[in-house]
Design a protein around this motif. Structure first.
Motif, PDB file in Angstrom:
ATOM      1  N   GLU A   1       4.802   9.454  -6.486  1.00  0.00           N
ATOM      2  CA  GLU A   1       4.567  10.156  -7.754  1.00  0.00           C
ATOM      3  C   GLU A   1       5.169   9.403  -8.933  1.00  0.00           C
ATOM      4  O   GLU A   1       4.527   9.215  -9.949  1.00  0.00           O
ATOM      5  CB  GLU A   1       5.139  11.577  -7.687  1.00  0.00           C
ATOM      6  CG  GLU A   1       4.756  12.408  -8.889  1.00  0.00           C
ATOM      7  CD  GLU A   1       5.161  13.858  -8.735  1.00  0.00           C
ATOM      8  OE1 GLU A   1       5.519  14.463  -9.765  1.00  0.00           O
ATOM      9  OE2 GLU A   1       5.122  14.385  -7.613  1.00  0.00           O
TER      10      GLU A   1
ATOM     11  N   GLU B   1       0.779   3.633  -4.659  1.00  0.00           N
ATOM     12  CA  GLU B   1      -0.243   4.604  -5.042  1.00  0.00           C
ATOM     13  C   GLU B   1       0.034   5.989  -4.462  1.00  0.00           C
ATOM     14  O   GLU B   1      -0.561   6.975  -4.877  1.00  0.00           O
ATOM     15  CB  GLU B   1      -1.639   4.121  -4.630  1.00  0.00           C
ATOM     16  CG  GLU B   1      -1.873   4.002  -3.144  1.00  0.00           C
ATOM     17  CD  GLU B   1      -1.516   2.645  -2.552  1.00  0.00           C
ATOM     18  OE1 GLU B   1      -2.086   2.328  -1.490  1.00  0.00           O
ATOM     19  OE2 GLU B   1      -0.676   1.909  -3.110  1.00  0.00           O
ATOM     20  N   HIS B   2       0.997   6.077  -3.525  1.00  0.00           N
ATOM     21  CA  HIS B   2       1.351   7.358  -2.923  1.00  0.00           C
ATOM     22  C   HIS B   2       2.662   7.927  -3.480  1.00  0.00           C
ATOM     23  O   HIS B   2       3.080   9.001  -3.076  1.00  0.00           O
ATOM     24  CB  HIS B   2       1.476   7.208  -1.403  1.00  0.00           C
ATOM     25  CG  HIS B   2       0.244   6.659  -0.771  1.00  0.00           C
ATOM     26  ND1 HIS B   2      -0.913   7.389  -0.636  1.00  0.00           N
ATOM     27  CD2 HIS B   2      -0.025   5.431  -0.265  1.00  0.00           C
ATOM     28  CE1 HIS B   2      -1.843   6.645  -0.064  1.00  0.00           C
ATOM     29  NE2 HIS B   2      -1.326   5.447   0.166  1.00  0.00           N
TER      30      HIS B   2
ATOM     31  N   ASP C   1       5.975   6.068  -9.613  1.00  0.00           N
ATOM     32  CA  ASP C   1       5.876   4.679  -9.175  1.00  0.00           C
ATOM     33  C   ASP C   1       6.751   3.732  -9.984  1.00  0.00           C
ATOM     34  O   ASP C   1       7.256   2.751  -9.468  1.00  0.00           O
ATOM     35  CB  ASP C   1       4.427   4.207  -9.135  1.00  0.00           C
ATOM     36  CG  ASP C   1       3.677   4.414 -10.441  1.00  0.00           C
ATOM     37  OD1 ASP C   1       4.226   5.007 -11.377  1.00  0.00           O
ATOM     38  OD2 ASP C   1       2.522   3.983 -10.514  1.00  0.00           O
TER      39      ASP C   1
ATOM     40  N   GLU D   1       0.819  -1.213   0.000  1.00  0.00           N
ATOM     41  CA  GLU D   1       0.000   0.000   0.000  1.00  0.00           C
ATOM     42  C   GLU D   1       0.856   1.268   0.000  1.00  0.00           C
ATOM     43  O   GLU D   1       0.607   2.197   0.753  1.00  0.00           O
ATOM     44  CB  GLU D   1      -0.974  -0.024   1.175  1.00  0.00           C
ATOM     45  CG  GLU D   1      -1.972  -1.164   1.037  1.00  0.00           C
ATOM     46  CD  GLU D   1      -3.177  -1.023   1.930  1.00  0.00           C
ATOM     47  OE1 GLU D   1      -3.646   0.117   2.124  1.00  0.00           O
ATOM     48  OE2 GLU D   1      -3.646  -2.049   2.419  1.00  0.00           O
TER      49      GLU D   1
END
Length: 135
Positions: A120, A117-118, A122, A114
């Motif tokens: 920038e 998705e945070h 990836d 997780e």
């Protein structure tokens, strides 16, 4: 995490993560991640594990073998400090997942639950995880 709609920024609060971990979702998720890993490899003392984006160390603390070298990195010094204070993180370092400060193939297992998705960029984070993982 809280979103400021005026600036479109997200504020991360490690204390809120720890509180949420006591509820069903994060606690079960952390255990599920370890269960998936066990389906692919043994978690014996010879393993070196990276949790990239470890937060306060929830996943690392669920790795059962205490002889395994477990290292966590996170952008938040506050998260790593809280994880170390609670004993969930033994070896922690403040670092970006897009520029991991480790040698090539330094880890037998790399986890990033997780997190992407945070991030920038990836794709750069995935390339870094690939670089530091010995497959």
């Amino acid at each position: 995490a809280h979103r400021n709609m005026k600036t479109d920024t997200i504020t991360y609060n490690p204390e809120e993560e720890e509180e949420a971990r006591s509820r069903w979702y994060l606690g079960l998720r952390d255990k599920f991640v370890i269960k998936i890993i066990k389906n692919f490899t043994d978690l014996d003392a010879s393993k070196v594990v990276l949790d990239a984006g470890c937060g306060t160390g929830g996943v690392l603390s669920n790795i059962p073998n205490t002889e395994i070298l477990k290292i966590g990195n996170d952008m938040s010094v506050k998260s790593i400090s809280l994880g170390m204070e609670t004993g969930k993180i033994i070896h922690g370092i403040q670092a970006s997942n897009t520029h991991l400060p480790f040698k090539d193939k330094a880890f037998d297992i790399s986890i990033s639950s997780e997190v992407l998705e945070h991030v920038e960029d990836d794709l750069s984070a995935l390339k870094e995880l690939d670089r530091v993982t010995n497959h």
